[in-house]
Write a protein that holds these residues in place. Structure first.
Motif, short mmCIF file in Angstrom:
data_model
loop_
_atom_site.label_atom_id
_atom_site.label_comp_id
_atom_site.label_asym_id
_atom_site.label_seq_id
_atom_site.Cartn_x
_atom_site.Cartn_y
_atom_site.Cartn_z
N ASP A 198 11.05 11.84 8.87
CA ASP A 198 10.86 10.40 8.66
C ASP A 198 11.93 9.89 7.69
OD1 ASP A 198 8.59 10.43 10.26
OD2 ASP A 198 7.21 10.54 8.57
N PHE A 199 12.12 8.57 7.71
CA PHE A 199 13.07 7.93 6.79
C PHE A 199 12.33 7.10 5.77
CE2 PHE A 199 16.01 9.08 10.05
CZ PHE A 199 17.25 9.15 9.44
N GLY A 207 0.82 -1.21 0.00
CA GLY A 207 0.00 0.00 0.00
C GLY A 207 0.85 1.25 0.00
N SER A 208 0.20 2.36 0.30
CA SER A 208 0.88 3.65 0.32
C SER A 208 1.32 4.02 1.73
CB SER A 208 -0.05 4.74 -0.20
OG SER A 208 -0.41 4.47 -1.53
N TYR A 209 2.44 4.70 1.81
CA TYR A 209 2.98 5.20 3.07
C TYR A 209 3.16 6.70 2.94
CZ TYR A 209 4.18 0.28 3.63
OH TYR A 209 4.13 -1.08 3.71
N PHE A 210 3.09 7.39 4.06
CA PHE A 210 3.22 8.84 4.06
C PHE A 210 4.42 9.24 4.90
CE2 PHE A 210 -1.16 7.60 3.54
CZ PHE A 210 -1.50 8.26 2.37
N ALA A 211 5.32 10.04 4.30
CA ALA A 211 6.51 10.51 5.00
C ALA A 211 6.43 12.01 5.19
CB ALA A 211 7.76 10.16 4.19
N ASN A 212 6.79 12.43 6.37
CA ASN A 212 6.88 13.85 6.71
C ASN A 212 8.34 14.17 7.01
OD1 ASN A 212 3.97 14.51 6.79
ND2 ASN A 212 3.96 12.94 8.38
N PRO A 213 8.71 15.45 6.98
CA PRO A 213 10.08 15.79 7.33
C PRO A 213 10.49 15.14 8.66
CG PRO A 213 8.99 17.71 6.44
CD PRO A 213 7.93 16.65 6.61
N GLY A 235 15.14 -6.15 -2.69
CA GLY A 235 14.06 -6.42 -3.64
C GLY A 235 13.50 -5.15 -4.25
N GLY A 236 13.90 -3.99 -3.71
CA GLY A 236 13.49 -2.73 -4.32
C GLY A 236 12.23 -2.10 -3.79
N ASN A 237 11.57 -2.72 -2.81
CA ASN A 237 10.37 -2.12 -2.24
C ASN A 237 10.74 -0.99 -1.29
OD1 ASN A 237 8.48 -3.92 -3.46
ND2 ASN A 237 9.19 -5.48 -2.03
N PHE A 238 9.83 -0.03 -1.15
CA PHE A 238 10.06 1.10 -0.28
C PHE A 238 9.09 1.10 0.89
CE2 PHE A 238 11.85 2.47 -4.29
CZ PHE A 238 13.02 3.12 -3.90
N GLY A 239 9.51 1.71 1.97
CA GLY A 239 8.68 1.88 3.14
C GLY A 239 9.08 3.15 3.86
N VAL A 240 8.30 3.53 4.86
CA VAL A 240 8.56 4.74 5.63
C VAL A 240 8.54 4.38 7.11
CG1 VAL A 240 7.65 7.02 6.25
CG2 VAL A 240 7.50 6.22 3.89
N ILE A 241 9.53 4.90 7.84
CA ILE A 241 9.54 4.72 9.29
C ILE A 241 9.91 6.05 9.95
CG2 ILE A 241 10.03 2.24 9.27
CD1 ILE A 241 12.92 2.88 9.92
N THR A 242 9.48 6.19 11.18
CA THR A 242 9.80 7.41 11.91
C THR A 242 11.28 7.45 12.24
OG1 THR A 242 9.42 6.44 14.08
CG2 THR A 242 7.51 7.45 12.98
N SER A 243 11.77 8.61 12.52
CA SER A 243 13.17 8.77 12.88
C SER A 243 13.50 8.01 14.16
CB SER A 243 13.44 10.27 12.98
OG SER A 243 14.11 10.64 14.08
N GLU A 244 12.59 8.00 15.12
CA GLU A 244 12.82 7.26 16.37
C GLU A 244 12.95 5.76 16.10
OE1 GLU A 244 10.61 6.33 20.61
OE2 GLU A 244 9.93 8.02 19.42
N HIS A 245 12.05 5.22 15.30
CA HIS A 245 12.11 3.80 14.96
C HIS A 245 13.38 3.49 14.18
CE1 HIS A 245 10.26 0.16 12.67
NE2 HIS A 245 10.98 -0.23 13.69
N PHE A 246 13.75 4.38 13.25
CA PHE A 246 14.97 4.18 12.47
C PHE A 246 16.18 4.08 13.38
CE2 PHE A 246 18.72 5.81 10.30
CZ PHE A 246 18.75 5.00 9.17
N ARG A 247 16.32 5.03 14.28
CA ARG A 247 17.49 5.06 15.16
C ARG A 247 17.52 3.90 16.16
NH1 ARG A 247 19.40 9.45 13.07
NH2 ARG A 247 18.15 11.25 12.64
N ASP A 248 16.34 3.40 16.53
CA ASP A 248 16.27 2.24 17.43
C ASP A 248 16.55 0.94 16.72
OD1 ASP A 248 15.61 3.84 19.59
OD2 ASP A 248 13.46 3.39 19.51
#
Length: 88
Positions: free
Chosen positions: A61-62, A53-59, A68-81
């Motif tokens: 976010d990562f 599905g679709s993901y939404f990124a805000n300034p 495999g080339g798929n994309f996703g979005v995670i928060t900066s906190e989740h990324f750093r953890d």
């Protein structure tokens, strides 16, 4: 009652990630084949198409490019953890 398995990846996957900012939003949209929209406050919002599905990124976010080339979005906190940035 279900018992979830505790798992560890069998191989180390090298992923790519870019933190979204107001300055790189257009270039990031091109990189992940997404598109830019804006929030009610006029801030950029990036719509990223992922495998499920679709993901939404805000300034702040990562946007992650998975194996495999798929994309996703995670928060900066989740990324750093979750991830460690590799030295080049």
């Amino acid at each position: 009652m279900i018992e979830p398995l505790k798992i560890t990846p069998t191989r180390k996957a090298h992923l790519e990630a870019v933190e979204m900012t107001a300055r790189n939003a257009e270039e990031l949209a091109e990189w992940c084949d997404g598109y830019l929209s804006s929030t009610v406050k006029g801030e950029p919002m990036l719509v990223v198409y992922g495998e499920v599905g679709s993901y939404f990124a805000n300034p702040g976010d990562f946007v992650i490019k998975y194996v495999g080339g798929n994309f996703g979005v995670i928060t900066s906190e989740h990324f750093r953890d979750t991830y460690t940035i590799e030295d080049e």
